[in-house]
Design a protein around this motif. Structure first.
Motif, PDB file in Angstrom:
ATOM      1  N   GLY A 165     -34.890  -7.059  36.479  1.00 14.65           N
ATOM      2  CA  GLY A 165     -34.854  -6.782  37.983  1.00 14.65           C
ATOM      3  C   GLY A 165     -35.852  -7.274  38.811  1.00 14.65           C
ATOM      4  O   GLY A 165     -35.947  -7.191  39.845  1.00 14.65           O
ATOM      5  N   THR A 166     -37.011  -7.783  38.268  1.00 17.13           N
ATOM      6  CA  THR A 166     -38.155  -8.489  38.900  1.00 17.13           C
ATOM      7  C   THR A 166     -37.998  -9.831  39.001  1.00 17.13           C
ATOM      8  O   THR A 166     -37.998 -10.647  38.053  1.00 17.13           O
ATOM      9  CB  THR A 166     -39.519  -8.111  38.243  1.00 17.13           C
ATOM     10  OG1 THR A 166     -39.497  -6.395  38.248  1.00 17.13           O
ATOM     11  CG2 THR A 166     -40.887  -8.547  39.081  1.00 17.13           C
ATOM     12  N   VAL A 167     -38.207 -10.509  40.438  1.00 10.34           N
ATOM     13  CA  VAL A 167     -38.097 -11.844  40.550  1.00 10.34           C
ATOM     14  C   VAL A 167     -39.606 -12.387  40.101  1.00 10.34           C
ATOM     15  O   VAL A 167     -40.263 -11.948  40.636  1.00 10.34           O
ATOM     16  CB  VAL A 167     -37.793 -12.183  41.940  1.00 10.34           C
ATOM     17  CG1 VAL A 167     -37.847 -13.431  42.131  1.00 10.34           C
ATOM     18  CG2 VAL A 167     -36.201 -11.558  42.295  1.00 10.34           C
ATOM     19  N   GLU A 168     -39.567 -13.417  39.274  1.00  9.95           N
ATOM     20  CA  GLU A 168     -40.797 -13.964  38.902  1.00  9.95           C
ATOM     21  C   GLU A 168     -40.766 -15.555  39.057  1.00  9.95           C
ATOM     22  O   GLU A 168     -39.678 -16.308  39.036  1.00  9.95           O
ATOM     23  CB  GLU A 168     -40.933 -13.594  37.340  1.00  9.95           C
ATOM     24  CG  GLU A 168     -41.034 -12.357  37.099  1.00  9.95           C
ATOM     25  CD  GLU A 168     -41.089 -11.991  35.446  1.00  9.95           C
ATOM     26  OE1 GLU A 168     -41.459 -11.029  35.360  1.00  9.95           O
ATOM     27  OE2 GLU A 168     -40.883 -13.007  34.761  1.00  9.95           O
ATOM     28  N   ASP A 174     -31.546 -18.343  39.592  1.00 13.39           N
ATOM     29  CA  ASP A 174     -32.622 -18.320  38.481  1.00 13.39           C
ATOM     30  C   ASP A 174     -32.648 -20.068  37.879  1.00 13.39           C
ATOM     31  O   ASP A 174     -31.574 -20.766  38.322  1.00 13.39           O
ATOM     32  CB  ASP A 174     -32.155 -17.463  37.528  1.00 13.39           C
ATOM     33  CG  ASP A 174     -32.631 -16.169  37.762  1.00 13.39           C
ATOM     34  OD1 ASP A 174     -33.241 -15.817  38.685  1.00 13.39           O
ATOM     35  OD2 ASP A 174     -32.415 -15.270  36.742  1.00 13.39           O
ATOM     36  N   ILE A 188     -36.265 -15.022  46.306  1.00 14.55           N
ATOM     37  CA  ILE A 188     -35.436 -13.912  45.825  1.00 14.55           C
ATOM     38  C   ILE A 188     -34.136 -14.290  45.838  1.00 14.55           C
ATOM     39  O   ILE A 188     -33.279 -13.791  44.966  1.00 14.55           O
ATOM     40  CB  ILE A 188     -35.878 -12.665  46.594  1.00 14.55           C
ATOM     41  CG1 ILE A 188     -37.327 -12.423  46.452  1.00 14.55           C
ATOM     42  CG2 ILE A 188     -35.028 -11.563  46.303  1.00 14.55           C
ATOM     43  CD1 ILE A 188     -38.059 -11.671  47.104  1.00 14.55           C
ATOM     44  N   LYS A 206     -37.824 -20.136  38.955  1.00 17.18           N
ATOM     45  CA  LYS A 206     -37.673 -18.693  38.895  1.00 17.18           C
ATOM     46  C   LYS A 206     -36.880 -18.094  37.753  1.00 17.18           C
ATOM     47  O   LYS A 206     -35.978 -18.770  37.430  1.00 17.18           O
ATOM     48  CB  LYS A 206     -36.952 -18.525  40.352  1.00 17.18           C
ATOM     49  CG  LYS A 206     -36.351 -17.141  40.619  1.00 17.18           C
ATOM     50  CD  LYS A 206     -35.235 -17.020  41.499  1.00 17.18           C
ATOM     51  CE  LYS A 206     -34.810 -15.587  41.591  1.00 17.18           C
ATOM     52  NZ  LYS A 206     -33.488 -15.363  42.443  1.00 17.18           N
ATOM     53  N   THR A 207     -37.144 -17.035  37.663  1.00 23.37           N
ATOM     54  CA  THR A 207     -36.227 -16.273  36.562  1.00 23.37           C
ATOM     55  C   THR A 207     -36.482 -14.681  37.344  1.00 23.37           C
ATOM     56  O   THR A 207     -37.417 -14.236  38.112  1.00 23.37           O
ATOM     57  CB  THR A 207     -36.735 -16.260  35.294  1.00 23.37           C
ATOM     58  OG1 THR A 207     -35.843 -15.418  34.463  1.00 23.37           O
ATOM     59  CG2 THR A 207     -38.205 -15.698  35.205  1.00 23.37           C
ATOM     60  N   THR A 208     -35.470 -13.928  36.614  1.00 20.98           N
ATOM     61  CA  THR A 208     -35.531 -12.473  36.986  1.00 20.98           C
ATOM     62  C   THR A 208     -35.420 -11.837  35.605  1.00 20.98           C
ATOM     63  O   THR A 208     -34.445 -12.014  34.729  1.00 20.98           O
ATOM     64  CB  THR A 208     -34.057 -12.038  37.603  1.00 20.98           C
ATOM     65  OG1 THR A 208     -33.925 -12.996  38.841  1.00 20.98           O
ATOM     66  CG2 THR A 208     -34.012 -10.746  37.976  1.00 20.98           C
ATOM     67  N   TYR A 209     -36.484 -10.944  35.544  1.00 22.43           N
ATOM     68  CA  TYR A 209     -36.854 -10.360  34.165  1.00 22.43           C
ATOM     69  C   TYR A 209     -36.709  -8.773  34.527  1.00 22.43           C
ATOM     70  O   TYR A 209     -37.696  -8.304  35.120  1.00 22.43           O
ATOM     71  CB  TYR A 209     -38.009 -10.841  33.803  1.00 22.43           C
ATOM     72  CG  TYR A 209     -38.455 -10.069  32.483  1.00 22.43           C
ATOM     73  CD1 TYR A 209     -37.767 -10.484  31.171  1.00 22.43           C
ATOM     74  CD2 TYR A 209     -39.405  -9.268  32.384  1.00 22.43           C
ATOM     75  CE1 TYR A 209     -38.010  -9.726  30.017  1.00 22.43           C
ATOM     76  CE2 TYR A 209     -39.567  -8.475  31.239  1.00 22.43           C
ATOM     77  CZ  TYR A 209     -38.969  -8.826  29.887  1.00 22.43           C
ATOM     78  OH  TYR A 209     -39.216  -8.213  28.881  1.00 22.43           O
TER      79      TYR A 209
END
Length: 511
Positions: A195-198, A128, A124, A190-193
């Motif tokens: 506001g959600t960390v994925e 990214d 988290i 990792k990416t943030t989409y």
């Protein structure tokens, strides 16, 4: 599943120096667009790098990740482009530079694209596009085709957006046999989409099957997760290879759900009892735990209970908690955001709320609904990015409202079941001391015809004192334009618009 990110291997990045475009020609010498280099390396400590662009026309970059800044990102003709990034390591991006239908691929790398072993909290907090290997428990599964699920460890949780099968293929999640409670080690970028960390399209490195599994839920020997309105008992049937079974019920459900008995063995059962439900639909997820002496293992079950439908005005609906409770709300459609899906705003005397879809796609249009119609909806209290909304809405009742002129309204037959929308300019407010006009009795005119409005109320559903003082509270005066919804009646020869709901007004002196 649409793949939003591309993370090349180090070898692919190196190869990109020699194969940087979608044409067989040298990437540096396309006729339409040329770049001084198709491989850009940025320092781990953060910084910039610049390349030259020669183009025959307008050009633009696409597929730019959030961690990378390009200036300019579009242009025309020749120029220089600067790539910048804050400090980071192990990040790569493949950018598409397009001009006149030709695409030049430019690979940007910051540090080595290595896979870092991390906890959920470290994922988290990390950058990214960096790839991580993380171990945790499957908390819940959102999609069994693509393999979208939540991974949880002691530090937090991360959303897994796509899981590759043993051969690296998408949309084959079921072949892995993954269940809630299993411990998995996965790796992916990792990416943030929104506001959600994925972690995207992860590869499963290891599966450690849980020692406890939910086999079924039964009510009166019928397999179902749903309890009736009057409450009762529901039995969880488990398979357990660990030592003992513990049960956790969320604090917000302990007032209506409790454990009454349990059995032991390799196929234990846990019996819950639910209290009668006088409110809306409700649900909770209970957790079962066991241990092998070294590690805890979990399984979970979601229990639902049917609820009563709560009649509420808009303000009461907005104050309700987000959940599965069913609410009946009436109001006037004030705006249609998407007719195909029935995304609308409805308003009553107490406020306005957004409705995220009425029925299935096309139902709104089939019903012939429009702005001004009065609807009764059944739905749940939802929320999106902090904004309240009704979700899962179903249309229970409609009162059509027909827009007409004052002249047409005067010719309509008296009918308390037929509603109209009429607009006119206020020519007089009945009463001069304020008291006589508490309910908003007034006259409106179209310049030729005049209509008596017997009551101007603040919105649909107003009763008692809620009907009072709308005119005074809003500073409405003679000369202001008023749009009313009401039915026609005649009293002692005087035609009246009755049940008058104010749909809108405009001040005469408004700029």
């Amino acid at each position: 599943m649409k793949l939003r990110y591309f993370i090349p291997t180090l070898m692919a990045v190196i190869a990109a120096v020699f194969t940087g475009c979608s044409d067989d020609k040298d990437p540096t010498y396309l006729d339409e667009i040329r770049v001084s280099q198709s491989y850009v390396s940025l320092p781990v400590s953060g910084g910039s790098a610049t390349i030259d662009v020669q183009a025959a026309g307008s050009w633009a970059f696409s597929e730019v990740p959030d961690w990378l800044t390009i200036a300019p990102a579009s242009g025309s003709g020749n120029g220089s482009v600067t790539f910048s990034a804050q400090a980071g390591e192990g990040r790569t991006a493949e950018l598409l530079l397009t001009c006149d239908g030709k695409t030049q691929r430019i690979n940007v790398i910051q540090g080595l694209a290595t896979v870092a072993t991390a906890t959920c909290a470290e994922v988290i907090a990390g950058p990214d596009s960096k790839s991580y290997r993380v171990t945790g428990t499957v908390k819940s599964i959102a999609n069994t085709t693509y393999g979208n699920w939540y991974l949880e460890d002691k530090t937090g949780e991360v959303y897994i957006y796509g899981t590759l099968d043993a051969k690296g293929n998408e949309k084959n999640f079921s072949s892995l046999g993954i269940e809630v409670g299993d411990e998995l080690t996965v790796e992916g970028p990792k990416t943030t989409y929104n506001g959600t960390v994925e972690l995207v399209n992860v590869t499963v490195v290891k599966i450690n099957k849980s020692l406890i599994k939910l086999d079924s839920l039964t009510v009166n020997d019928i397999v179902t997760p749903e309890l009736p309105l009057e409450g009762g008992e529901i039995v969880a049937h488990l398979t357990c290879k660990g030592t003992g079974v513990a049960v956790e019920i969320p604090a917000d459900a302990q007032s209506w759900l409790g454990v009454v008995s349990s059995t032991v063995g390799t196929e234990p059962t846990v019996t819950f009892r639910a209290a009668p439900n006088a409110a809306g639909d409700r649900s909770t997820t209970v957790v079962f735990k066991t241990t092998d002496g070294k590690k805890d293992y979990t399984a979970q079950a979601t229990i639902y209970q049917e609820g009563a439908i709560v009649d509420a005005n808009v303000a009461e609906f907005l104050d309700a908690p987000v959940g599965d409770g069913q609410y009946r709300v009436q109001g006037v459609i004030t705006k249609v955001a998407n007719a195909s899906y029935g995304n609308v705003y409805i308003k009553d005397f107490s406020g306005e709320t957004y409705v995220y879809g009425i029925g299935s796609k096309g139902d709104f249009e089939k019903a012939g609904l429009k702005v001004g119609d009065i609807v009764t909806l059944l739905g749940k209290r939802g929320e999106y990015k902090g904004d309240a909304q009704m979700t899962g809405a179903q249309l229970e009742k409609t009162i059509p409202v027909t827009e007409c002129t004052i002249a047409d309204f005067l010719q309509k037959p008296d009918d308390k079941n037929t509603w109209y929308m009429v607009t006119g300019t206020i020519t007089s407010l009945k009463g001069s001391n304020g008291k006589d006009n508490d309910y908003g009795n007034l006259y409106i005119s179209d310049g030729t015809n005049e209509l008596y409005v017997y009551g101007c109320y603040p919105g649909w559903g107003a009763t008692g004192d809620n009907r009072k003082f709308f005119i005074a509270d809003n500073g409405i005066e003679v000369g202001d334009k008023l749009t009313m919804i009401g039915y026609k009646d005649t009293y002692k020869g005087l035609v009246e618009l009755c049940g008058g709901v104010c749909f809108g007004f405009a001040k005469a002196n408004a700029e």
